[in-house]
Design an enzyme around this catalytic site. Structure first.
Site, PDB file in Angstrom:
ATOM      1  N   SER A  79       0.071   0.458   1.166  1.00 58.26           N
ATOM      2  CA  SER A  79      -0.310   1.529   2.102  1.00 58.26           C
ATOM      3  C   SER A  79      -1.236   1.088   3.226  1.00 58.26           C
ATOM      4  O   SER A  79      -1.548   1.897   4.105  1.00 58.26           O
ATOM      5  CB  SER A  79      -0.938   2.693   1.336  1.00 58.26           C
ATOM      6  N   LYS A  82       0.191   1.755   6.553  1.00 58.29           N
ATOM      7  CA  LYS A  82       0.103   3.065   7.208  1.00 58.29           C
ATOM      8  C   LYS A  82      -0.661   2.980   8.529  1.00 58.29           C
ATOM      9  O   LYS A  82      -0.464   3.809   9.425  1.00 58.29           O
ATOM     10  CB  LYS A  82      -0.535   4.087   6.275  1.00 58.29           C
ATOM     11  N   SER A 127      -2.940   9.127   1.778  1.00 56.88           N
ATOM     12  CA  SER A 127      -1.918   8.085   1.606  1.00 56.88           C
ATOM     13  C   SER A 127      -0.577   8.687   1.182  1.00 56.88           C
ATOM     14  O   SER A 127       0.062   8.232   0.220  1.00 56.88           O
ATOM     15  CB  SER A 127      -2.384   7.056   0.571  1.00 56.88           C
TER      16      SER A 127
END
Length: 280
Positions: A79, A82, A127
């Site tokens: 993540s 991201k 997330s």
């Protein structure tokens, strides 16, 4: 004749590229402060984990780490991607603004927090995997590859078959030094992106702001064969100083509580920052 010329040019290009890589490596190694190496290692040992914490002080152009070799090993970005996914989403218009709402489809998700409509900052901080899978799918593999290359982000393998999970599983890799290099270029406005995008992403990266410091960052977690690998990357602003960090850990115990491990990534990073006297 043309074939020989092309071969000659290829050899020259490869040689120059390798030389540049070697010179960059040498520069990094010269700027490593090894005084705190054992102290940072002790922090990780007490957390019952293996891994590395890399901290880079922009003002002093100095790196601190317990394990530089680990920091050069590529891992799935998980993540932490991201950050880049948001940048590309904003640059392509897939994400319209910081007011963009990710609508919940009404189906059960892995986390209860994802079972609601989420504004961009919350989707990022929570997330929300489904939210960012949607972003990646709309960007598409061709544009995603173009932007990843343009931003010089890691070594990612992206195609039609994995556009919604290439950062979570498969062959995509980024190491800790590359994470810090990317964050440094982002923070110092060296990425080929708009000021608007930079401003929005800096806002959603913000984790904690107090009288002593401002902390910005993103965690990441990948799981392969019940084997966890966890990230915490970002930067901390202390007065006129900026410290970039990239923590990558793997629990020694296979039975570790995942929520506990999630907290450990931040805790060891903060402890390491205190150890090098970045914060008190």
């Amino acid at each position: 004749m043309k074939l020989h010329l092309l071969l000659f040019l290829f050899i020259c290009f490869t040689s120059c590229k390798q030389q540049k890589k070697t010179e960059e490596q040498a520069t990094v190694e010269r700027n490593i402060n090894k005084i705190k190496k054992s102290e940072i290692q002790t922090i990780i040992d007490k957390a019952d984990a293996n891994g590395s914490i890399i901290i880079y002080n922009l003002t002093k152009d100095t790196y601190y780490s317990n394990n530089f070799d680990w920091a050069l090993q590529g891992k799935l970005p998980a993540s932490t991607f991201k950050i880049t996914n948001t940048i590309i989403g904003l640059e392509t218009g897939v994400i319209e603004s910081d007011s963009t709402i990710f609508k919940w489809d009404g189906e059960q998700k892995w986390l209860d927090l994802w079972e609601q409509d989420l504004v961009l900052r919350d989707a990022f901080q929570f997330s929300c995997v489904p939210c960012y899978q949607s972003v990646a799918s709309k960007i598409g593999p061709q544009q995603m590859n173009q932007y990843v290359n343009k931003l010089q982000y890691g070594n990612l393998k992206i195609d039609d078959s994995n556009i919604t999970d290439f950062w979570l599983e498969g062959e995509s890799r980024i190491n800790q030094m590359q994470q810090i290099d990317f964050l440094k270029r982002f923070y110092t406005n060296k990425l080929p992106i708009s000021k608007r995008t930079t401003k929005i992403v800096k806002t959603i990266l913000l984790i904690d702001e107090n009288s002593a410091y401002t902390l910005s960052g993103k965690t990441g977690l990948s799981i392969a064969n019940n084997h966890y690998n966890g990230w915490f990357v970002g930067y901390i602003e202390v007065g006129n100083d900026v410290y970039f960090f990239a923590t990558n850990l793997e629990p020694k115990s296979a039975t570790i509580d995942i929520q506990e491990f999630n907290a450990i990534r931040k805790e060891v990073t903060i402890s390491a920052l205190k150890t090098i006297n970045a914060i008190s």
